[in-house]
Design a protein around this motif. Structure first.
Motif, PDB file in Angstrom:
ATOM      1  N   VAL A 305       0.823  -1.203   0.000  1.00  0.00           N
ATOM      2  CA  VAL A 305       0.000   0.000   0.000  1.00  0.00           C
ATOM      3  C   VAL A 305       0.860   1.257   0.000  1.00  0.00           C
ATOM      4  O   VAL A 305       0.602   2.215  -0.741  1.00  0.00           O
ATOM      5  CB  VAL A 305      -0.954  -0.014   1.212  1.00  0.00           C
ATOM      6  N   THR A 327      -3.099   0.865  -3.086  1.00  0.00           N
ATOM      7  CA  THR A 327      -4.435   0.443  -2.643  1.00  0.00           C
ATOM      8  C   THR A 327      -4.337  -0.897  -1.922  1.00  0.00           C
ATOM      9  O   THR A 327      -3.316  -1.585  -1.962  1.00  0.00           O
ATOM     10  CB  THR A 327      -5.393   0.294  -3.834  1.00  0.00           C
ATOM     11  N   GLU A 329      -7.120  -3.363  -2.092  1.00  0.00           N
ATOM     12  CA  GLU A 329      -8.268  -4.207  -2.451  1.00  0.00           C
ATOM     13  C   GLU A 329      -7.986  -5.681  -2.189  1.00  0.00           C
ATOM     14  O   GLU A 329      -8.909  -6.471  -1.984  1.00  0.00           O
ATOM     15  CB  GLU A 329      -8.627  -4.004  -3.930  1.00  0.00           C
ATOM     16  N   ARG A 415      -5.662   3.512   1.509  1.00  0.00           N
ATOM     17  CA  ARG A 415      -5.059   3.954   0.263  1.00  0.00           C
ATOM     18  C   ARG A 415      -3.905   4.891   0.598  1.00  0.00           C
ATOM     19  O   ARG A 415      -3.849   5.458   1.688  1.00  0.00           O
ATOM     20  CB  ARG A 415      -6.080   4.699  -0.612  1.00  0.00           C
ATOM     21  N   GLU A 417      -2.158   8.020  -1.442  1.00  0.00           N
ATOM     22  CA  GLU A 417      -2.123   8.841  -2.660  1.00  0.00           C
ATOM     23  C   GLU A 417      -0.700   9.185  -3.085  1.00  0.00           C
ATOM     24  O   GLU A 417      -0.474   9.593  -4.220  1.00  0.00           O
ATOM     25  CB  GLU A 417      -2.919  10.136  -2.424  1.00  0.00           C
ATOM     26  N   ARG A 436      -2.248   2.519  -7.678  1.00  0.00           N
ATOM     27  CA  ARG A 436      -3.677   2.736  -7.469  1.00  0.00           C
ATOM     28  C   ARG A 436      -4.483   2.229  -8.685  1.00  0.00           C
ATOM     29  O   ARG A 436      -5.327   2.924  -9.243  1.00  0.00           O
ATOM     30  CB  ARG A 436      -3.960   4.209  -7.175  1.00  0.00           C
TER      31      ARG A 436
END
Length: 495
Positions: A305, A327, A329, A415, A417, A436
């Motif tokens: 991440v 991310t 997921e 997340r 950025e 991402r």
């Protein structure tokens, strides 16, 4: 008596040993015809200063031989050597029989609460010696005592040490304590282990080990194929992690190891690995760090991440390496994997109950029937019932831990950025990246010393030379502000 003493004075030689612990007498001339007796010889010894430890029988035999014309040396007095002090000695009490229900209890350094662990054997004081001349010899100074002192976790009762809580023996700086850490100095054999604290294992985890520690883990050896490892804190593995697709390591903290082959790694914080190859999967909510000298990644998947720092990405025999950052997921996949494990334990629990109920249907439905059994049958039933109950309790504990694990996974979704991928060495053609969920593939010329960053406005990943990226980390331009001139990588290099 004085006349007799005068007759033998120049006919005998009396000698005292240098240490004063022995006196001898030796004839230098034949014995006179009269006036020779043991008493006369003892008087001569006293005249020469030998007054202690006279061997009366030896003196008598010497006189008999001398009268017969035999002239050999005899020991006629012995002193007493000093005896040093005997220090107290600490001995390990043989541990009581273990049930074996929990493999942790069978480890050599384990002690249970209230267990008598050591007994102190009494010493003895020093005793002075005495020479044949009656001079006292002081005993030697005893060596410094190396008997350990009781530390934390011990209660001293009389001359025995009892453990105030369960744990593992740890000896350091002349002190023995009961450590809350699991301490094992050898390879850990196959079994299912769970410890409420941290662990320090000098050997390796052998095939068939299922180890769960709630604290930190320091492993001096390697992890064999088929091992299941769960760590509630940070983990350091000095050896390799070997998997063949069957090894799984989960760490609620940082993970650092030398090499990983065909295994699965999960960590909530940073993962640092020197060598990663042969179909390994790494998933971390922190960063993946392969920045050690000589580090490389081959045929592996990395989900990090917070970003990744890679040295070299080289082609392998399997699928190309893939690095995904920004991310989480993939946590959904982890949640589903834990759910599948919970279902497996639930089926095992149900199978145990149904199998036991089928064998003892009448006793399960009517407990009063147990009193109609013979003593042997009742004992067999109670033993089996206790075994099944203990196994069901173990299943309940495992399910509870897995539910907690699912909760932690849900809370870890996040997340980043600002996540980037840094390639400090070279990524060969075919290496896959995504930031991402925006993909990028290294083209035929590969990538060398670049930082991959996402330009959201362009919705694409761009490669920035590390020299530009590192020139001013405090105020380096955002990916949207980097111009095509700054990128300086031919478009055909990127897939």
């Amino acid at each position: 008596m004085a006349r007799d003493l005068k007759r033998i004075r120049d006919r005998l030689r009396v000698q005292v040993a240098p240490d004063g612990l022995q006196a001898t007498v030796e004839p230098i001339r034949r014995a006179p015809r009269q006036g020779v007796s043991p008493r006369t010889v003892e008087k001569l010894l006293a005249e020469r200063g030998v007054t202690h430890g006279i061997l009366t029988e030896a003196v008598r035999e010497f006189v008999g031989e001398w009268r017969q014309g035999q002239g050999r040396q005899w020991i006629v007095a012995r002193g007493e050597a000093p005896i040093p002090a005997v220090l107290s000695e600490l001995r390990r009490v043989h541990p009581p029989a273990r049930s074996g229900r929990d493999p942790v209890e069978l480890l050599p350094l384990y002690v249970a609460e209230h267990e008598t662990v050591f007994a102190l054997r009494s010493g003895a004081p020093a005793t002075p010696g005495r020479t044949v001349c009656g001079v006292v010899i002081p005993p030697p100074q005893p060596p410094p005592s190396d008997t350990p002192t009781p530390g934390e976790g011990f209660e001293v009762v009389g001359r025995v040490w009892k453990a105030s809580h369960s744990g593992f023996l740890e000896h350091a700086d002349g002190n023995i304590r009961v450590s809350p850490q699991l301490i094992h100095k050898y390879d850990l054999p196959a079994g299912e282990y769970h410890w409420h604290g941290g662990a320090r294992i000098d050997g390796s985890l052998l095939e068939g080990v299922r180890l769960h520690v709630d604290g930190d883990l320091a492993l001096g050896g390697e992890i064999a194929q088929g091992v299941r490892l769960r760590v509630g804190g940070d983990a350091t593995v000095e050896g390799a992690i070997r998997g063949e697709g069957r090894t799984r390591v989960e760490v609620d903290g940082q993970l650092e190891c030398a090499a990983v082959l065909d295994s699965f790694l999960y960590a909530t914080a940073d993962v640092r690995v020197r060598t990663l190859c042969q179909g390994t999967t790494v998933r971390t909510c922190g960063r993946f760090l392969n920045d050690l000298p000589g580090g490389l990644v081959s045929s592996s998947r990395i989900d990090a991440v917070r970003g990744a720092i890679l040295n070299d990405i080289v082609p392998g025999s399997g699928l190309p390496s893939a690095v995904h950052v920004g991310t989480s997921e993939w946590l959904d996949d982890e949640w589903q994997a834990v759910e599948a494990e919970i279902q497996r334990w639930t089926r095992h629990y149900t199978h145990l109950y149904e199998e036991f109920s089928e064998r003892h249907a009448k006793l399960v439905s009517r407990r009063s029937e147990i009193y109609r059994l013979s003593d042997v049958q009742r004992q067999q039933y109670e033993l089996e019932h206790a075994r099944v109950t203990a196994e069901q309790e173990r299943v309940d504990r495992n399910i509870s831990r897995l539910r907690t694990r699912q909760s932690v996974l849900l809370q870890s979704r996040c997340r980043d950025e600002k996540a980037v991928v840094q390639v400090t060495g070279e990524a060969t053609a075919g290496a896959l990246f995504s930031i991402r969920r925006v993909p990028l593939a290294a083209g035929s010329e590969g990538l060398r010393e670049v930082v991959l960053s996402l330009a959201p406005s362009r919705n694409r990943v761009i490669a920035i030379p590390r020299s530009i990226y590192e020139s001013s980390l405090d105020d380096h331009p955002a990916a949207d502000e980097v111009t095509d001139e700054d990128v300086a990588i031919p478009e055909e290099t990127l897939g």
